[in-house]
Design an enzyme around this catalytic site. Sequence first.
Site, PDB file in Angstrom:
ATOM      1  CG  ASN A 140      -1.716   1.234   1.395  1.00 56.09           C
ATOM      2  OD1 ASN A 140      -1.826   2.031   0.465  1.00 56.09           O
ATOM      3  ND2 ASN A 140      -2.320   1.404   2.571  1.00 56.09           N
ATOM      4  CD1 TRP A 141       3.973   1.184  -2.545  1.00 54.65           C
ATOM      5  CD2 TRP A 141       3.783   2.003  -4.627  1.00 54.65           C
ATOM      6  NE1 TRP A 141       4.784   0.439  -3.370  1.00 54.65           N
ATOM      7  CE2 TRP A 141       4.697   0.921  -4.647  1.00 54.65           C
ATOM      8  CE3 TRP A 141       3.507   2.676  -5.819  1.00 54.65           C
ATOM      9  CZ2 TRP A 141       5.332   0.501  -5.821  1.00 54.65           C
ATOM     10  CZ3 TRP A 141       4.132   2.254  -6.984  1.00 54.65           C
ATOM     11  CH2 TRP A 141       5.033   1.178  -6.976  1.00 54.65           C
ATOM     12  CE  LYS A 142      -0.221   3.437   4.635  1.00 48.60           C
ATOM     13  NZ  LYS A 142      -0.216   3.583   6.065  1.00 48.60           N
TER      14      LYS A 142
ATOM     15  CG  HIS B  69      -6.065   2.058   4.978  1.00 50.90           C
ATOM     16  ND1 HIS B  69      -5.605   3.103   5.742  1.00 50.90           N
ATOM     17  CD2 HIS B  69      -5.062   1.154   4.914  1.00 50.90           C
ATOM     18  CE1 HIS B  69      -4.362   2.835   6.114  1.00 50.90           C
ATOM     19  NE2 HIS B  69      -4.016   1.658   5.624  1.00 50.90           N
TER      20      HIS B  69
ATOM     21  CD  GLU C  48      -3.090   5.797   6.460  1.00 46.78           C
ATOM     22  OE1 GLU C  48      -3.056   5.795   5.224  1.00 46.78           O
ATOM     23  OE2 GLU C  48      -2.218   5.262   7.169  1.00 46.78           O
TER      24      GLU C  48
ATOM     25  CD  GLU D 288      -3.667  -2.264   7.281  1.00 50.19           C
ATOM     26  OE1 GLU D 288      -2.528  -2.477   6.863  1.00 50.19           O
ATOM     27  OE2 GLU D 288      -4.328  -1.263   6.971  1.00 50.19           O
TER      28      GLU D 288
ATOM     29  N   GLY E 258       2.096   2.664  10.770  1.00 51.42           N
ATOM     30  CA  GLY E 258       3.071   3.747  10.611  1.00 51.42           C
ATOM     31  C   GLY E 258       3.734   4.183  11.910  1.00 51.42           C
TER      32      GLY E 258
ATOM     33  CB  SER F  51       4.743  -1.272  12.370  1.00 55.69           C
ATOM     34  OG  SER F  51       4.377   0.089  12.545  1.00 55.69           O
TER      35      SER F  51
ATOM     36  N   GLY G 294       2.730  -0.819   4.337  1.00 53.56           N
ATOM     37  CA  GLY G 294       2.833   0.557   3.884  1.00 53.56           C
ATOM     38  C   GLY G 294       4.293   0.968   3.723  1.00 53.56           C
ATOM     39  N   GLY G 295       4.854   1.581   4.765  1.00 53.71           N
ATOM     40  CA  GLY G 295       6.194   2.167   4.706  1.00 53.71           C
ATOM     41  C   GLY G 295       7.260   1.239   4.134  1.00 53.71           C
TER      42      GLY G 295
END
Length: 249
Positions: A9-11, A96, A98, A168, A174, A213, A234-235
């Site tokens: 997930n590159w956001k 998600h 966010e 999640e 994150g 994470s 993600g990150g």
Amino acid sequence: MRRPVFAANWKMNHGPTDAREFMRTFLAHYARHSDRLVLFFPSSVALPAVVESLRERSDIRVGVQNIHWEDKGAFTGEISGSMARDAGAHYALVGHSERRHVFRETDEDTARKVAACFRTGLVPILCVGEKLEQREAGATESVVTRQLREGLSTLDAAQVAHMIIAYEPVWAIGTGKNATPADASAVHAAIRHELRERSPEKGAAVPILYGGSVNRGNAAALLEAPDVDGLLVGGASLDAEGWSSIVCA
Ligand code: PGA
């Protein structure tokens, strides 16, 4: 046997130029593996570049990070499931954290988006997860179960068999604080129980991913935990070499 799923997930990272460069490096490191499924969720503007990079690699699929529940109309800034499908997406993230907590999307919005995915031929990845205060109050299972029931409320058992769930925990996204494999597994078991209640056989086949994470150091242990069928990252998915080492784990 459920085949492990690795979803990046590159956001709001990587425009088309970076995405093309990323895919060049990633594909040089990642040969076809039929025993796992790799998915990319780029931004909508980078999606065509990623689809194009994967022309020779039908083993890897692409999805969108969000859709609107309507098929078209006056919704400035939004994209529909049918538009995403037309651009080469096969999957969509829905609910998600966010979207829920930064953009204030409700369980009802989420359910409408899940329904829109089925209407437009996208596989939804329904994301659920509790906030820190909910975990500390012992409400993890009830929050996750509620989000799951509401998110699936428009579907029949056959449809549920064709989707993916991602657990999640909001406090892990994150933050560098991942759930332990045992904590993740306990929530995944509760999700599995809920899915089996709907259909004993089909509920067993739905992949349940963990996200929050995940990194090179913890990915293998999380994947070994019972009922953890894959990872939503993600990150640690933003660097092509790092991501290929997670996917090859
Ligand atoms: P993270 O994000 O891996 O950066 O914690 C995961 C996600 O939000 O899907």
